[in-house]
Motif scaffolding. Structure first.
Motif, PDB file in Angstrom:
ATOM      1  N   UNK A   1       0.679  -1.285  -0.224  1.00 20.24           N
ATOM      2  CA  UNK A   1      -0.062   0.011   0.062  1.00 20.24           C
ATOM      3  C   UNK A   1       0.907   1.452   0.004  1.00 20.24           C
ATOM      4  N   UNK A   2       1.503   1.558  -1.080  1.00 19.65           N
ATOM      5  CA  UNK A   2       2.221   2.605  -1.182  1.00 19.65           C
ATOM      6  C   UNK A   2       1.738   3.999  -1.093  1.00 19.65           C
ATOM      7  N   UNK A   3       0.210   4.101  -1.278  1.00 17.93           N
ATOM      8  CA  UNK A   3      -0.316   5.412  -1.140  1.00 17.93           C
ATOM      9  C   UNK A   3      -0.241   5.877   0.399  1.00 17.93           C
ATOM     10  N   UNK A   4      -0.092   4.764   1.093  1.00 19.45           N
ATOM     11  CA  UNK A   4       0.118   5.025   2.608  1.00 19.45           C
ATOM     12  C   UNK A   4       1.361   5.257   3.231  1.00 19.45           C
ATOM     13  N   UNK A   5       2.317   4.182   2.708  1.00 22.35           N
ATOM     14  CA  UNK A   5       3.539   4.190   3.102  1.00 22.35           C
ATOM     15  C   UNK A   5       4.529   4.808   2.446  1.00 22.35           C
ATOM     16  N   UNK A   6       4.267   5.160   1.315  1.00 15.08           N
ATOM     17  CA  UNK A   6       5.630   6.024   0.542  1.00 15.08           C
ATOM     18  C   UNK A   6       4.619   7.367  -0.215  1.00 15.08           C
ATOM     19  N   UNK A   7       4.767   8.143   0.803  1.00 22.22           N
ATOM     20  CA  UNK A   7       3.902   9.342   0.369  1.00 22.22           C
ATOM     21  C   UNK A   7       4.712  10.438  -0.325  1.00 22.22           C
ATOM     22  N   UNK A   8       6.065  10.423  -0.180  1.00 21.17           N
ATOM     23  CA  UNK A   8       6.839  11.463  -0.743  1.00 21.17           C
ATOM     24  C   UNK A   8       8.007  11.031  -1.289  1.00 21.17           C
ATOM     25  N   UNK A   9       8.444  11.693  -2.363  1.00 20.30           N
ATOM     26  CA  UNK A   9      10.009  11.403  -2.896  1.00 20.30           C
ATOM     27  C   UNK A   9      10.652  12.747  -3.043  1.00 20.30           C
ATOM     28  N   UNK A  10      11.868  12.713  -3.036  1.00 14.51           N
ATOM     29  CA  UNK A  10      12.567  14.049  -3.208  1.00 14.51           C
ATOM     30  C   UNK A  10      13.412  14.033  -4.485  1.00 14.51           C
ATOM     31  N   UNK A  11      12.933  13.165  -5.515  1.00 11.30           N
ATOM     32  CA  UNK A  11      13.578  12.937  -6.688  1.00 11.30           C
ATOM     33  C   UNK A  11      12.587  13.094  -7.956  1.00 11.30           C
ATOM     34  N   UNK A  12      12.641  13.439  -8.827  1.00  8.73           N
ATOM     35  CA  UNK A  12      11.452  13.699 -10.043  1.00  8.73           C
ATOM     36  C   UNK A  12      11.186  11.937 -10.398  1.00  8.73           C
ATOM     37  N   UNK A  13       9.847  11.836 -10.647  1.00 10.88           N
ATOM     38  CA  UNK A  13       9.302  10.682 -10.979  1.00 10.88           C
ATOM     39  C   UNK A  13       8.621  10.674 -12.293  1.00 10.88           C
ATOM     40  N   UNK A  14       8.588   9.816 -13.170  1.00 15.42           N
ATOM     41  CA  UNK A  14       7.808   9.527 -14.251  1.00 15.42           C
ATOM     42  C   UNK A  14       7.171   8.315 -14.132  1.00 15.42           C
ATOM     43  N   UNK A  15       5.713   8.199 -14.277  1.00 15.89           N
ATOM     44  CA  UNK A  15       5.222   6.975 -14.210  1.00 15.89           C
ATOM     45  C   UNK A  15       4.643   6.484 -15.566  1.00 15.89           C
ATOM     46  N   UNK A  16       5.121   5.470 -16.226  1.00 16.21           N
ATOM     47  CA  UNK A  16       4.581   5.003 -17.321  1.00 16.21           C
ATOM     48  C   UNK A  16       3.423   3.801 -16.872  1.00 16.21           C
ATOM     49  N   UNK A  17       2.228   4.103 -17.680  1.00 14.76           N
ATOM     50  CA  UNK A  17       1.252   3.223 -17.385  1.00 14.76           C
ATOM     51  C   UNK A  17       0.522   2.633 -18.676  1.00 14.76           C
ATOM     52  N   UNK A  18      -0.033   1.399 -18.732  1.00 16.46           N
ATOM     53  CA  UNK A  18      -0.485   0.911 -19.843  1.00 16.46           C
ATOM     54  C   UNK A  18      -2.073   1.285 -19.451  1.00 16.46           C
TER      55      UNK A  18
END
Length: 319
Positions: free
Chosen positions: A244-261
Motif C-alpha cells: 500500500x504505497x499510497x500510505x507508506x510512501x507518500x513523498x519522494x525528493x526525486x523527479x518521477x515519471x510513471x509509465x502506465x498501460x
C-alpha cells in the motif's frame, strides 16, 4: 560498445551479477530493475537492444537481483528474500555505481521492480537523478482483485470452462500461495492483461529461449533461474498482496515519471492515477500508453524510448 562487461558485485551478504553496456562511456547512467517475482534481467540484453537501443543514449546496467538468474550461483541466494532486502540491495548497488561513474543514475523499474526502485530512491535520493516507474505495483489488494475479476469475467464472456474451473477453485483474493498466484497470473496473461498479443505459454517460452541463447547463462544457470521463480513467488507474493504505497510512501525528493498501460490488468490504472495525484515529489508525471497492458516498454517500445530520451534531456548538464 565503449563498455560491455559482466561482473559480480557484493551487495551486503549476497553476491549478485550485473552487465554494463554503453556505446559511449560518458553517457548518463541507467539502472534497470526487473519485474518479478523471480525474473532475471541480464538475459534481456538482446531483446532490449533490438526494441529500445538504450545503449545508444545511456550506460545501461542490467541486474540479476537477489534470488534471480545468474545471482542464484551464490550460496544462500534465496535467503532473506524480501522487499526490504531487495531495497537494501538496490541502495548498495546505486552507491557502488554512482561512486564508479561519478554521477547519479536514472533508475527504471518495472512492476515490482518499480516498487523496489521507489523505496530505494526514497531512502537515497542523492543517488538517483530521476525515477521511471513502469506499471508500478502500488496497491496489492487492488492489483489482486483487478487481475482476478478481469480473468474471471473474460473467462465467462468466452465460455472458457477450463479457466472458469481453475479460477473458481482458487477463489477470490487474497492469493498468498504460489499456486494461487500462478493460476491468476496465467489467465490474466492469456486474456491479454499483461502483454498484448502474448499468452502465458508464449512468454514462458520466450524466457526459456532467452536464457538458453544468452552467453551469460550456463545450462545450470537456466535450470536454477526457472526453479528460482517459484521460490521467489513463495517468499514475495504475501508481501506484495499487502502492499500500500499510497500510505507508506507518500513523498519522494526525486523527479518521477510513471509509465502506465491503459489496459494493464495486474497493476490497475486507477491505482496509478490515484497515486500520481497524492504523491509529493519535486516533479511528477503520469504518462499513458494507450495500446499497452502491463509492459508498455515492450508493447510500445518506440514511444517508451522517446520517454527515456526526454528524461535524459531533462538531466542536469555535466562538465
Amino acid at each position: 560498445m565503449d563498455i560491455d562487461r559482466r561482473e559480480p558485485v557484493q551487495l551486503g551478504d549476497s553476491t549478485q551479477w550485473i552487465r554494463i553496456r554503453a556505446a559511449n562511456a560518458g553517457s548518463p547512467l541507467l539502472l534497470l530493475v526487473q519485474m518479478g517475482p523471480g525474473l532475471p534481467m541480464i538475459n534481456e540484453v538482446p531483446a532490449y537492444g533490438r526494441a529500445l537501443s538504450l545503449e545508444d543514449d545511456f550506460t545501461v546496467v542490467y541486474w540479476d537481483q537477489r534470488g534471480c538468474g545468474r545471482s542464484l550461483r551464490s550460496a544462500g541466494a534465496t535467503r532473506e528474500l524480501s522487499l526490504e532486502a531487495m531495497t537494501g540491495d538496490t541502495e548498495r548497488l546505486l552507491a557502488l555505481l554512482c561512486d564508479r561513474f561519478d554521477r547519479p543514475a536514472v533508475v527504471t523499474g518495472f512492476s515490482m521492480g518499480a516498487t523496489i526502485a521507489a523505496l530505494a530512491t526514497a531512502r537515497r535520493p542523492e543517488l538517483v537523478a530521476a525515477l521511471v516507474a513502469v506499471g508500478m505495483d502500488i496497491d496489492g489488494p487492488a492489483a489482486e482483485n483487478s487481475a482476478y475479476q478481469f480473468a474471471l469475467a473474460t473467462a465467462h464472456a468466452g465460455n472458457n470452462r477450463r479457466a472458469i474451473r481453475q479460477l473458481d477453485a482458487i477463489g477470490p483474493p487474497p492469493h498468498l500461495e504460489p499456486r494461487q498466484f500462478a493460476t491468476r497470473a496465467r489467465w490474466a496473461t492469456n486474456f491479454g492483461g499483461v502483454r498484448t498479443g502474448h499468452t502465458h505459454n508464449s512468454m514462458a517460452r520466450g524466457l526459456l529461449v532467452s536464457l538458453l541463447r544468452s552467453p551469460d547463462y550456463s545450462l545450470a544457470d537456466t535450470v536454477r533461474a526457472i526453479r528460482g521463480i517459484t521460490a521467489a513467488q513463495a517468499a514475495l507474493v504475501p508481501e506484495l498482496a499487502g502492499l500500500d504505497l499510497t500510505h507508506t510512501l507518500t513523498r519522494l525528493n526525486t523527479p518521477i515519471v510513471m509509465a502506465q498501460g491503459r489496459h494493464d490488468q495486474v497493476a490497475p490504472p486507477s491505482a496509478a492515477e490515484h497515486y500520481a495525484e497524492s504523491l509529493q515529489a519535486p516533479y511528477k508525471q503520469l504518462v499513458w500508453f494507450e495500446q499497452s497492458a502491463h509492459m508498455p516498454h515492450l508493447e510500445e517500445p518506440g514511444r517508451f524510448r522517446q520517454l527515456l530520451a526526454q528524461v535524459r534531456l531533462g538531466l542536469p548538464a555535466r562538465a
